[in-house]
Design a protein around this motif. Structure first.
Motif, short mmCIF file in Angstrom:
data_model
loop_
_atom_site.label_atom_id
_atom_site.label_comp_id
_atom_site.label_asym_id
_atom_site.label_seq_id
_atom_site.Cartn_x
_atom_site.Cartn_y
_atom_site.Cartn_z
N LYS A 1 41.00 19.16 22.42
CA LYS A 1 40.95 20.48 23.03
C LYS A 1 40.62 20.34 24.51
O LYS A 1 39.70 19.63 24.88
N GLN A 2 41.37 21.05 25.33
CA GLN A 2 41.12 21.01 26.76
C GLN A 2 40.32 22.25 27.15
O GLN A 2 40.70 23.36 26.82
N SER A 3 39.23 22.03 27.83
CA SER A 3 38.44 23.18 28.29
C SER A 3 39.11 23.77 29.52
O SER A 3 39.91 23.13 30.20
N LYS A 4 38.77 25.01 29.81
CA LYS A 4 39.37 25.70 30.96
C LYS A 4 38.86 25.09 32.26
O LYS A 4 37.69 24.74 32.38
N SER A 5 39.76 25.00 33.21
CA SER A 5 39.39 24.55 34.55
C SER A 5 39.34 25.77 35.45
O SER A 5 40.30 26.55 35.50
N ILE A 6 38.25 25.92 36.15
CA ILE A 6 38.04 27.11 36.97
C ILE A 6 37.61 26.70 38.37
O ILE A 6 36.75 25.84 38.55
N LEU A 7 38.22 27.33 39.36
CA LEU A 7 37.73 27.23 40.72
C LEU A 7 36.67 28.32 40.85
O LEU A 7 36.97 29.50 40.71
N GLU A 8 35.45 27.93 41.07
CA GLU A 8 34.35 28.89 41.08
C GLU A 8 34.24 29.61 42.41
O GLU A 8 34.48 29.04 43.48
N ARG A 9 33.84 30.84 42.33
CA ARG A 9 33.65 31.70 43.50
C ARG A 9 32.71 31.04 44.52
O ARG A 9 31.77 30.35 44.15
N ASP A 10 32.98 31.29 45.78
CA ASP A 10 32.17 30.78 46.90
C ASP A 10 32.17 29.26 46.99
O ASP A 10 31.16 28.66 47.37
N THR A 11 33.27 28.63 46.61
CA THR A 11 33.40 27.19 46.77
C THR A 11 34.59 26.89 47.67
O THR A 11 35.40 27.77 47.97
N LYS A 12 34.67 25.65 48.08
CA LYS A 12 35.77 25.20 48.93
C LYS A 12 36.37 23.96 48.29
O LYS A 12 35.67 23.12 47.77
N VAL A 13 37.69 23.87 48.34
CA VAL A 13 38.39 22.70 47.82
C VAL A 13 39.49 22.35 48.82
O VAL A 13 40.01 23.23 49.52
N GLU A 14 39.79 21.08 48.92
CA GLU A 14 40.87 20.68 49.83
C GLU A 14 42.21 21.11 49.24
O GLU A 14 42.44 20.97 48.05
N LEU A 15 43.07 21.62 50.08
CA LEU A 15 44.38 22.09 49.66
C LEU A 15 45.17 20.99 48.96
O LEU A 15 45.79 21.23 47.92
N GLU A 16 45.11 19.78 49.48
CA GLU A 16 45.85 18.66 48.87
C GLU A 16 45.36 18.37 47.45
O GLU A 16 46.15 18.08 46.57
N ASP A 17 44.05 18.47 47.23
CA ASP A 17 43.51 18.23 45.88
C ASP A 17 43.99 19.30 44.90
O ASP A 17 44.33 18.99 43.76
N LEU A 18 44.00 20.55 45.35
CA LEU A 18 44.48 21.63 44.48
C LEU A 18 45.96 21.44 44.17
O LEU A 18 46.38 21.58 43.01
N GLU A 19 46.74 21.09 45.18
CA GLU A 19 48.18 20.86 44.96
C GLU A 19 48.42 19.70 44.00
O GLU A 19 49.29 19.77 43.14
N THR A 20 47.64 18.64 44.12
CA THR A 20 47.77 17.50 43.21
C THR A 20 47.46 17.90 41.78
O THR A 20 48.18 17.54 40.85
N ASP B 1 36.45 33.81 41.05
CA ASP B 1 36.78 32.75 40.10
C ASP B 1 38.29 32.75 39.83
O ASP B 1 38.90 33.80 39.63
N VAL B 2 38.87 31.57 39.84
CA VAL B 2 40.30 31.42 39.57
C VAL B 2 40.46 30.44 38.42
O VAL B 2 40.04 29.29 38.52
N GLU B 3 41.07 30.90 37.34
CA GLU B 3 41.34 30.01 36.21
C GLU B 3 42.62 29.24 36.50
O GLU B 3 43.67 29.82 36.76
N LEU B 4 42.49 27.93 36.46
CA LEU B 4 43.64 27.07 36.73
C LEU B 4 44.44 26.87 35.46
O LEU B 4 43.89 26.88 34.35
N PRO B 5 45.74 26.68 35.58
CA PRO B 5 46.55 26.42 34.39
C PRO B 5 46.17 25.08 33.76
O PRO B 5 45.69 24.18 34.44
N ALA B 6 46.39 24.99 32.47
CA ALA B 6 46.08 23.75 31.75
C ALA B 6 47.00 22.63 32.22
O ALA B 6 48.13 22.88 32.64
#
Length: 141
Positions: free
Chosen positions: A30-49, A84-89
């Motif tokens: 079972k894969q748990s949900k991946s979420i980008l949490e509110r008030d955080t920062k992530v590098e664009l390249e990491d999100l694209e990967t 909060d943004v739920e990322l696709p599996a």
């Protein structure tokens, strides 16, 4: 050397190890949900990967939609998360062997930072030989 090998084999035999599970299928994992949490920062390249390995999703469309919804904002190479943004599996494991992890992707869809790291760690001279590297074989021996 022979006595050391015998000792190791005897020690393993005395452990009486038993395999309790031989079948691991994607349905058992079972894969748990991946979420980008509110008030955080992530590098664009990491999100694209991450999104490249997600189920049937267009990376640019996903990012544009989230920007339009006001969930994220993109500044230079950073993504700032407003809500909060739920990322696709991510894609399911499609390896049929026992305890194997594999995601099949066409080579051109694999981010270059991933295959460059693999080449660098596995065989940094890969592009310089014809498939068999006598120096690497000698080093391994």
């Amino acid at each position: 050397m022979i006595s050391a090998t015998g000792f190791v084999i005897n020690a393993i035999y005395e452990l009486n190890l038993k395999i309790i599970a031989r079948d691991i299928t994607p349905s058992t994992i079972k894969q748990s949900k991946s979420i980008l949490e509110r008030d955080t920062k992530v590098e664009l390249e990491d999100l694209e990967t991450y999104l490249l390995f997600s189920k049937d999703i267009n990376v640019k469309d996903f990012i544009e939609r989230e920007v339009e919804l006001g969930n994220i904002r993109v500044e230079r190479n950073n993504v700032y998360v407003n809500n909060d943004v739920e990322l696709p599996a991510i894609l399911p494991n499609n390896c049929e062997r026992y305890r194997c992890l594999q995601f099949r992707r066409p080579f051109e869809k694999i981010p270059s930072n991933i295959w460059k790291v693999l080449l660098g760690t596995e065989d940094f001279r890969f592009l310089e030989h014809r498939g068999v590297d006598p120096f690497a074989i000698a080093r391994a021996l």
